[in-house]
Design a protein around this motif. Structure first.
Motif, PDB file in Angstrom:
ATOM      1  N   GLU A 357       0.832  -1.202   0.000  1.00  0.00           N
ATOM      2  CA  GLU A 357       0.000   0.000   0.000  1.00  0.00           C
ATOM      3  C   GLU A 357       0.869   1.256   0.000  1.00  0.00           C
ATOM      4  O   GLU A 357       0.564   2.243  -0.672  1.00  0.00           O
ATOM      5  CB  GLU A 357      -0.939   0.003   1.206  1.00  0.00           C
ATOM      6  CG  GLU A 357      -2.202  -0.806   1.018  1.00  0.00           C
ATOM      7  CD  GLU A 357      -3.081  -0.260  -0.087  1.00  0.00           C
ATOM      8  OE1 GLU A 357      -3.191   0.981  -0.225  1.00  0.00           O
ATOM      9  OE2 GLU A 357      -3.663  -1.064  -0.831  1.00  0.00           O
ATOM     10  N   GLN A 358       1.955   1.228   0.768  1.00  0.00           N
ATOM     11  CA  GLN A 358       2.865   2.373   0.786  1.00  0.00           C
ATOM     12  C   GLN A 358       3.580   2.526  -0.550  1.00  0.00           C
ATOM     13  O   GLN A 358       3.835   3.644  -1.012  1.00  0.00           O
ATOM     14  CB  GLN A 358       3.880   2.221   1.915  1.00  0.00           C
ATOM     15  CG  GLN A 358       3.277   2.266   3.310  1.00  0.00           C
ATOM     16  CD  GLN A 358       4.333   2.290   4.383  1.00  0.00           C
ATOM     17  OE1 GLN A 358       5.239   3.117   4.376  1.00  0.00           O
ATOM     18  NE2 GLN A 358       4.256   1.351   5.316  1.00  0.00           N
ATOM     19  N   VAL A 359       3.937   1.399  -1.170  1.00  0.00           N
ATOM     20  CA  VAL A 359       4.553   1.442  -2.494  1.00  0.00           C
ATOM     21  C   VAL A 359       3.614   2.129  -3.484  1.00  0.00           C
ATOM     22  O   VAL A 359       4.018   3.012  -4.251  1.00  0.00           O
ATOM     23  CB  VAL A 359       4.909   0.020  -2.977  1.00  0.00           C
ATOM     24  CG1 VAL A 359       5.359   0.053  -4.442  1.00  0.00           C
ATOM     25  CG2 VAL A 359       5.998  -0.594  -2.103  1.00  0.00           C
ATOM     26  N   LEU A 360       2.342   1.727  -3.473  1.00  0.00           N
ATOM     27  CA  LEU A 360       1.365   2.321  -4.379  1.00  0.00           C
ATOM     28  C   LEU A 360       1.176   3.807  -4.104  1.00  0.00           C
ATOM     29  O   LEU A 360       1.026   4.606  -5.035  1.00  0.00           O
ATOM     30  CB  LEU A 360       0.025   1.592  -4.251  1.00  0.00           C
ATOM     31  CG  LEU A 360      -0.010   0.139  -4.735  1.00  0.00           C
ATOM     32  CD1 LEU A 360      -1.389  -0.461  -4.497  1.00  0.00           C
ATOM     33  CD2 LEU A 360       0.368   0.045  -6.208  1.00  0.00           C
ATOM     34  N   LEU A 361       1.205   4.183  -2.828  1.00  0.00           N
ATOM     35  CA  LEU A 361       1.034   5.597  -2.490  1.00  0.00           C
ATOM     36  C   LEU A 361       2.209   6.413  -3.018  1.00  0.00           C
ATOM     37  O   LEU A 361       2.026   7.519  -3.558  1.00  0.00           O
ATOM     38  CB  LEU A 361       0.895   5.762  -0.978  1.00  0.00           C
ATOM     39  CG  LEU A 361       0.691   7.192  -0.460  1.00  0.00           C
ATOM     40  CD1 LEU A 361      -0.520   7.841  -1.127  1.00  0.00           C
ATOM     41  CD2 LEU A 361       0.532   7.177   1.055  1.00  0.00           C
ATOM     42  N   ALA A 362       3.419   5.899  -2.871  1.00  0.00           N
ATOM     43  CA  ALA A 362       4.589   6.607  -3.392  1.00  0.00           C
ATOM     44  C   ALA A 362       4.507   6.749  -4.906  1.00  0.00           C
ATOM     45  O   ALA A 362       4.835   7.810  -5.467  1.00  0.00           O
ATOM     46  CB  ALA A 362       5.867   5.879  -2.990  1.00  0.00           C
ATOM     47  N   CYS A 363       4.067   5.703  -5.588  1.00  0.00           N
ATOM     48  CA  CYS A 363       3.936   5.756  -7.045  1.00  0.00           C
ATOM     49  C   CYS A 363       2.846   6.741  -7.467  1.00  0.00           C
ATOM     50  O   CYS A 363       2.982   7.446  -8.473  1.00  0.00           O
ATOM     51  CB  CYS A 363       3.643   4.364  -7.599  1.00  0.00           C
ATOM     52  SG  CYS A 363       5.038   3.215  -7.457  1.00  0.00           S
ATOM     53  N   GLU A 364       1.766   6.791  -6.703  1.00  0.00           N
ATOM     54  CA  GLU A 364       0.719   7.759  -6.994  1.00  0.00           C
ATOM     55  C   GLU A 364       1.245   9.184  -6.858  1.00  0.00           C
ATOM     56  O   GLU A 364       0.948  10.056  -7.682  1.00  0.00           O
ATOM     57  CB  GLU A 364      -0.476   7.550  -6.068  1.00  0.00           C
ATOM     58  CG  GLU A 364      -1.616   8.529  -6.314  1.00  0.00           C
ATOM     59  CD  GLU A 364      -2.825   8.278  -5.441  1.00  0.00           C
ATOM     60  OE1 GLU A 364      -3.766   9.098  -5.496  1.00  0.00           O
ATOM     61  OE2 GLU A 364      -2.840   7.261  -4.709  1.00  0.00           O
ATOM     62  N   CYS A 365       2.046   9.428  -5.811  1.00  0.00           N
ATOM     63  CA  CYS A 365       2.638  10.758  -5.640  1.00  0.00           C
ATOM     64  C   CYS A 365       3.543  11.095  -6.812  1.00  0.00           C
ATOM     65  O   CYS A 365       3.554  12.236  -7.294  1.00  0.00           O
ATOM     66  CB  CYS A 365       3.432  10.814  -4.327  1.00  0.00           C
ATOM     67  SG  CYS A 365       2.418  10.721  -2.834  1.00  0.00           S
ATOM     68  N   ASP A 366       4.303  10.112  -7.299  1.00  0.00           N
ATOM     69  CA  ASP A 366       5.194  10.343  -8.433  1.00  0.00           C
ATOM     70  C   ASP A 366       4.386  10.666  -9.688  1.00  0.00           C
ATOM     71  O   ASP A 366       4.734  11.581 -10.445  1.00  0.00           O
ATOM     72  CB  ASP A 366       6.060   9.109  -8.671  1.00  0.00           C
ATOM     73  CG  ASP A 366       6.969   9.265  -9.879  1.00  0.00           C
ATOM     74  OD1 ASP A 366       7.632  10.312  -9.989  1.00  0.00           O
ATOM     75  OD2 ASP A 366       7.012   8.337 -10.709  1.00  0.00           O
ATOM     76  N   ALA A 367       3.309   9.942  -9.911  1.00  0.00           N
ATOM     77  CA  ALA A 367       2.506  10.155 -11.119  1.00  0.00           C
ATOM     78  C   ALA A 367       1.755  11.481 -11.089  1.00  0.00           C
ATOM     79  O   ALA A 367       1.633  12.163 -12.116  1.00  0.00           O
ATOM     80  CB  ALA A 367       1.520   8.999 -11.287  1.00  0.00           C
ATOM     81  N   ARG A 368       1.262  11.867  -9.920  1.00  0.00           N
ATOM     82  CA  ARG A 368       0.458  13.085  -9.820  1.00  0.00           C
ATOM     83  C   ARG A 368       1.278  14.315  -9.481  1.00  0.00           C
ATOM     84  O   ARG A 368       0.767  15.448  -9.561  1.00  0.00           O
ATOM     85  CB  ARG A 368      -0.637  12.889  -8.767  1.00  0.00           C
ATOM     86  CG  ARG A 368      -1.685  11.862  -9.171  1.00  0.00           C
ATOM     87  CD  ARG A 368      -2.620  11.544  -8.013  1.00  0.00           C
ATOM     88  NE  ARG A 368      -3.211  12.738  -7.438  1.00  0.00           N
ATOM     89  CZ  ARG A 368      -3.883  12.760  -6.285  1.00  0.00           C
ATOM     90  NH1 ARG A 368      -4.042  11.632  -5.610  1.00  0.00           N
ATOM     91  NH2 ARG A 368      -4.391  13.880  -5.814  1.00  0.00           N
ATOM     92  N   GLY A 369       2.538  14.130  -9.115  1.00  0.00           N
ATOM     93  CA  GLY A 369       3.392  15.252  -8.760  1.00  0.00           C
ATOM     94  C   GLY A 369       3.984  15.929  -9.983  1.00  0.00           C
ATOM     95  O   GLY A 369       5.206  16.049 -10.116  1.00  0.00           O
ATOM     96  N   ARG A 370       3.127  16.367 -10.887  1.00  0.00           N
ATOM     97  CA  ARG A 370       3.527  16.992 -12.134  1.00  0.00           C
ATOM     98  C   ARG A 370       2.547  18.118 -12.450  1.00  0.00           C
ATOM     99  O   ARG A 370       1.424  18.127 -11.943  1.00  0.00           O
ATOM    100  CB  ARG A 370       3.540  15.978 -13.285  1.00  0.00           C
ATOM    101  CG  ARG A 370       4.316  14.705 -12.984  1.00  0.00           C
ATOM    102  CD  ARG A 370       4.171  13.674 -14.089  1.00  0.00           C
ATOM    103  NE  ARG A 370       4.673  12.369 -13.649  1.00  0.00           N
ATOM    104  CZ  ARG A 370       5.945  12.000 -13.709  1.00  0.00           C
ATOM    105  NH1 ARG A 370       6.837  12.839 -14.177  1.00  0.00           N
ATOM    106  NH2 ARG A 370       6.325  10.810 -13.279  1.00  0.00           N
ATOM    107  N   LEU A 371       2.971  19.045 -13.299  1.00  0.00           N
ATOM    108  CA  LEU A 371       2.094  20.149 -13.664  1.00  0.00           C
ATOM    109  C   LEU A 371       0.784  19.631 -14.241  1.00  0.00           C
ATOM    110  O   LEU A 371       0.784  18.784 -15.153  1.00  0.00           O
ATOM    111  CB  LEU A 371       2.787  21.044 -14.695  1.00  0.00           C
ATOM    112  CG  LEU A 371       3.836  22.025 -14.173  1.00  0.00           C
ATOM    113  CD1 LEU A 371       4.444  22.799 -15.337  1.00  0.00           C
ATOM    114  CD2 LEU A 371       3.235  22.979 -13.156  1.00  0.00           C
ATOM    115  N   HIS A 372      -0.320  20.128 -13.687  1.00  0.00           N
ATOM    116  CA  HIS A 372      -1.672  19.813 -14.160  1.00  0.00           C
ATOM    117  C   HIS A 372      -2.061  18.345 -13.940  1.00  0.00           C
ATOM    118  O   HIS A 372      -3.059  17.891 -14.488  1.00  0.00           O
ATOM    119  CB  HIS A 372      -1.825  20.174 -15.640  1.00  0.00           C
ATOM    120  CG  HIS A 372      -1.269  21.504 -16.014  1.00  0.00           C
ATOM    121  ND1 HIS A 372      -1.644  22.679 -15.381  1.00  0.00           N
ATOM    122  CD2 HIS A 372      -0.310  21.858 -16.921  1.00  0.00           C
ATOM    123  CE1 HIS A 372      -0.981  23.695 -15.895  1.00  0.00           C
ATOM    124  NE2 HIS A 372      -0.161  23.228 -16.816  1.00  0.00           N
TER     125      HIS A 372
END
Length: 436
Positions: A357-372
């Protein structure tokens, strides 16, 4: 003797956030409060029932609350680094002298113990506030300013300043304080920090509301280049062409960290966010901006960081999984059941679903941590959760018993059982994802 509440508890109380003195069931107080005793000797403290615990300077535990009470003291620099200090505690040391050795003006205020009520609250306008260095003024102006030039004698204060900047994003650092921090870096003070204190401050900074500001402050004064050169190299490196190439990898990292704070991620996840893209700082120029192979480079570099600052095992292990697999997780919406099962196995998700679950959360932050992209969904996480739950429903004990009954004398019984379980999990995942 005269007893004063000092430091962060006074500062936070002036901001309206009191460190309340409620007690644990065992009678000890859990409020994070600092107390200074002026005009006392160690002998007088012991006679009053306080228990001595300090090794380097006189610190005592209150006989009832077990909070720490320190004798007023001054300090003198004797060597480089965090431990290079000599302390002088004596009844002649004044409260103003004790406050002068503190880092920031907003932390160099005090109130007599009598000004607090039974819960630990006090009147922010109490005229008994001791504020010799303008802490209240700087608090109101939202300025982080050093108390005296002695700030430069302790390199940990650079990290603390960066952490406070991450805690209060609307506070600015006084120009003269930033200049002093740059001088400290230039004179090599940061090179002598001990790993335990670096990790303590970095981890606290990662858990603040705006961790990107910690990196910004450390980079501005030059300390990031010394403490985390692997991170510092990310600025100026372009992101992939299909992810807004006008934003470089360092800015992307800041956005990822701030999103992890917004999503209330635990420390291990935030550390994984910090380190997941380190390999992009060493991408050969001829293959930019594609960053081919950056995952393995990131794993190697984060191991260096983790070893250097003695990062706890849970943080480093999670960071390695995220660094190695985040690209595969981003692309998992195109994977079939067999490939997804392999991915879950590499992440150790079947054995440690809570960590996954923490792995998925980190990946979600990476994917959404971009402009727009900040508010976009991350459907890969939901799909992988469904796959994992399906795989976990497979009754491995029943399958093992069936194989043993079918082939009681087989020499390869173990591999047969493993293959049966693997096949059953693939079928379960395929069924769960049918229609995606």
């Amino acid at each position: 003797m005269n007893i004063y509440l000092v430091g962060g508890a006074v500062r936070d109380g002036l901001l309206g956030h009191f460190h309340l003195a409620h007690q644990r069931p065992d009678g000890t107080a859990h409020a994070d409060r600092d107390w200074v005793v002026v005009g006392a000797t160690p002998e007088a403290m012991v006679a009053a029932g306080y228990v001595p615990v300090g090794r380097d300077f006189p610190v005592f535990l209150h006989p009832v609350t077990r909070e720490e009470y320190a004798l007023a003291r001054t300090e003198r620099k004797t060597a480089r680094g965090y431990h290079g200090f000599a302390f002088f505690a004596d009844p002649s040391v004044t409260l103003e002298q004790d406050l002068a050795r503190r880092d920031l003006t907003i932390n160099a205020m005090a109130l007599p113990a009598a000004a607090l009520d039974a819960d630990g609250r006090f009147d922010p306008n109490d005229p008994r506030l001791v504020d010799p260095y303008g802490g209240r003024r700087d608090l109101q102006a939202k300025v982080l300013r050093h108390v005296t030039p002695a700030f430069a004698e302790d390199p940990v204060r650079i990290l603390r300043m960066a952490r406070f900047a991450a805690r209060w994003p609307d506070f600015r650092i006084a120009p003269e304080t930033m200049a002093l921090m740059r001088d400290m870096v230039a004179h090599g003070e940061v090179n002598h920090l001990v790993p335990e204190r670096v990790w303590q401050e970095l981890s606290r900074g990662l858990m603040e509301p705006r961790p990107s500001r910690m990196l910004a402050v450390l980079r501005d004064c030059g300390a990031l280049r010394v403490l985390l050169p692997e991170v510092d190299r990310l600025w100026g490196v372009p992101q992939r062409a299909d992810y807004h190439p006008e934003v470089d990898t360092g800015v992307h990292l800041q956005m990822v960290l701030d999103l992890s704070a917004r999503l209330h991620a635990p420390l291990a996840t935030r550390y994984a966010c910090l380190c997941h893209d380190l390999g992009k700082g060493t991408t050969p120029p001829e293959i930019l901006p594609r960053h081919l192979g950056h995952e393995e480079r990131s794993v190697r570099l984060l191991r260096q960081v983790s070893e250097r600052w003695r990062v706890p095992r849970d943080c480093r292990e999670l960071a390695e999984v995220v660094a190695r697999e985040h690209g595969h997780i981003h692309r998992s919406d195109a994977l079939g059941a067999t490939a997804i099962l392999r991915l879950l196995q590499r992440c150790d998700a079947l054995r440690r679903p809570e960590r996954f679950e923490q792995v998925l959360l980190a990946c979600e932050c990476d994917a959404r941590g971009r402009l727009h992209h900040e508010d976009r969904p991350y459907p890969q996480a939901a799909r992988l959760r469904r796959a994992l739950q399906a795989a976990l429903t497979v009754d491995t004990t029943a399958l093992a018993q069936q194989e043993q009954a079918r082939h009681p004398n087989a020499r390869d019984l173990g591999p047969r059982i493993g293959a049966a379980i693997e096949h059953a999990r693939q079928r379960a995942i395929a069924d769960a994802l049918r229609g995606d």
